[in-house]
Design an enzyme around this catalytic site. Structure first.
Site, mmCIF file in Angstrom:
data_model
loop_
_atom_site.group_PDB
_atom_site.id
_atom_site.type_symbol
_atom_site.label_atom_id
_atom_site.label_comp_id
_atom_site.label_asym_id
_atom_site.label_seq_id
_atom_site.Cartn_x
_atom_site.Cartn_y
_atom_site.Cartn_z
ATOM 1 N N ASP A 143 0.836 -1.198 0.000
ATOM 2 C CA ASP A 143 0.000 0.000 0.000
ATOM 3 C C ASP A 143 0.875 1.253 0.000
ATOM 4 O O ASP A 143 2.048 1.200 0.383
ATOM 5 C CB ASP A 143 -0.882 0.030 1.256
ATOM 6 C CG ASP A 143 -1.858 -1.132 1.294
ATOM 7 O OD1 ASP A 143 -2.170 -1.680 0.220
ATOM 8 O OD2 ASP A 143 -2.295 -1.488 2.410
HETATM 9 N N1 URA Z 1 -1.225 -5.989 3.899
HETATM 10 C C1 URA Z 1 -1.737 -4.740 3.892
HETATM 11 O O1 URA Z 1 -2.774 -4.482 4.472
HETATM 12 N N2 URA Z 1 -1.053 -3.789 3.235
HETATM 13 C C2 URA Z 1 0.115 -4.002 2.601
HETATM 14 O O2 URA Z 1 0.703 -3.077 2.040
HETATM 15 C C3 URA Z 1 0.631 -5.314 2.629
HETATM 16 C C4 URA Z 1 -0.061 -6.289 3.278
#
Ligand code: URA
Length: 235
Positions: free
Chosen positions: A104
């Site tokens: 993310d």
């Molecule tokens: N899980 C999440 O919620 N975000 C990420 O970036 C990676 C794994």
């Protein structure tokens, strides 16, 4: 092979500084078998390497994409790093490189960037269950009951529960979590499911590969041959 731009390499060839199987070649247009021919340039032997693998400590605030009209992407970070380190992008087919996996925008940590589609498939395919370990900090304390639920698997708005995970507490609101799936926003949704929010998320490992502790956020380095081989091995 990162020797230089096309025109620089042509100059090197014309000035007799390149040997193919022991013979000086002076014509840039000559064709060679890239695997079988021994190439020496300015006294150094080069092994043809079709694939390139980078480890990035992804910084916050950039998106995991190759290009974007508005946002800064991990490929922008990679380009800047390579120019900073090597002075140019010479020889690196940057257009073929993509992130193997997704973090993310606000998540930091281990991201692999490569032009090797089959390695990417190997580590990302849901069927392979490659373990990924995250450092997680949460808004409120993680109780033993919450940890137990995360360990066994939780419902995150989909039909299937998450697969069993490994959780190691570090502080009352900090742990490492190892999961073997890659569902959308999985870690954040798992913690929401047990009643708290993730406020900091960092990926520490994928398969056998661990984020290099020397690598600061936004920094990149090439994977060693050993690391690439280990990534390809069955976990
Ligand atoms: N899980 C999440 O919620 N975000 C990420 O970036 C990676 C794994």
């Amino acid at each position: 092979m990162n020797i230089g731009t096309r025109s620089k390499v042509k100059e090197l060839i014309k000035s007799g500084q390149v040997l193919a199987d022991g013979k000086i070649i002076k014509k840039p247009e000559i064709h060679v078998d890239e695997i079988g021919t021994k190439i020496i340039c300015q006294g150094k032997e080069y092994q043809y390497q079709p694939y390139i693998y980078y480890m990035m400590n992804k910084p916050p605030g950039v998106i995991t994409a190759t290009t974007d009209g508005k946002e800064r992407t991990v490929l922008d970070v990679l380009k800047e790093q390579l120019i900073e380190k090597k002075g140019s992008l010479a020889g690196i087919p940057i257009k073929d490189i993509f992130p193997a996996g997704r973090l993310d925008k606000d998540t930091v940590g281990l991201l692999i960037l490569t032009n090797d589609g089959s390695l990417a498939h190997n580590i990302l395919s849901p069927a392979k269950h490659v373990p990924k370990t995250y450092l997680v900090k949460t808004q409120s304390a993680i109780s033993p009951q919450m940890a137990d639920r995360l360990k066994k698997g939780v419902l995150i708005g989909e039909k299937e529960r998450t697969l069993p995970a490994v959780i190691t507490m570090r502080k009352e609101d900090e742990c490492t979590l190892t999961i073997t799936e890659g569902r959308y926003h999985q870690v954040k949704r798992m913690f929401q499911a047990v009643g708290t929010n993730v406020i900091y998320l960092k990926r520490l490992s994928m398969g056998n590969l661990w984020l290099d502790k020397e690598l600061e956020e936004g920094q990149v380095r090439e994977l060693t041959q050993k690391e690439v081989m280990e990534l390809c091995l069955k976990k």
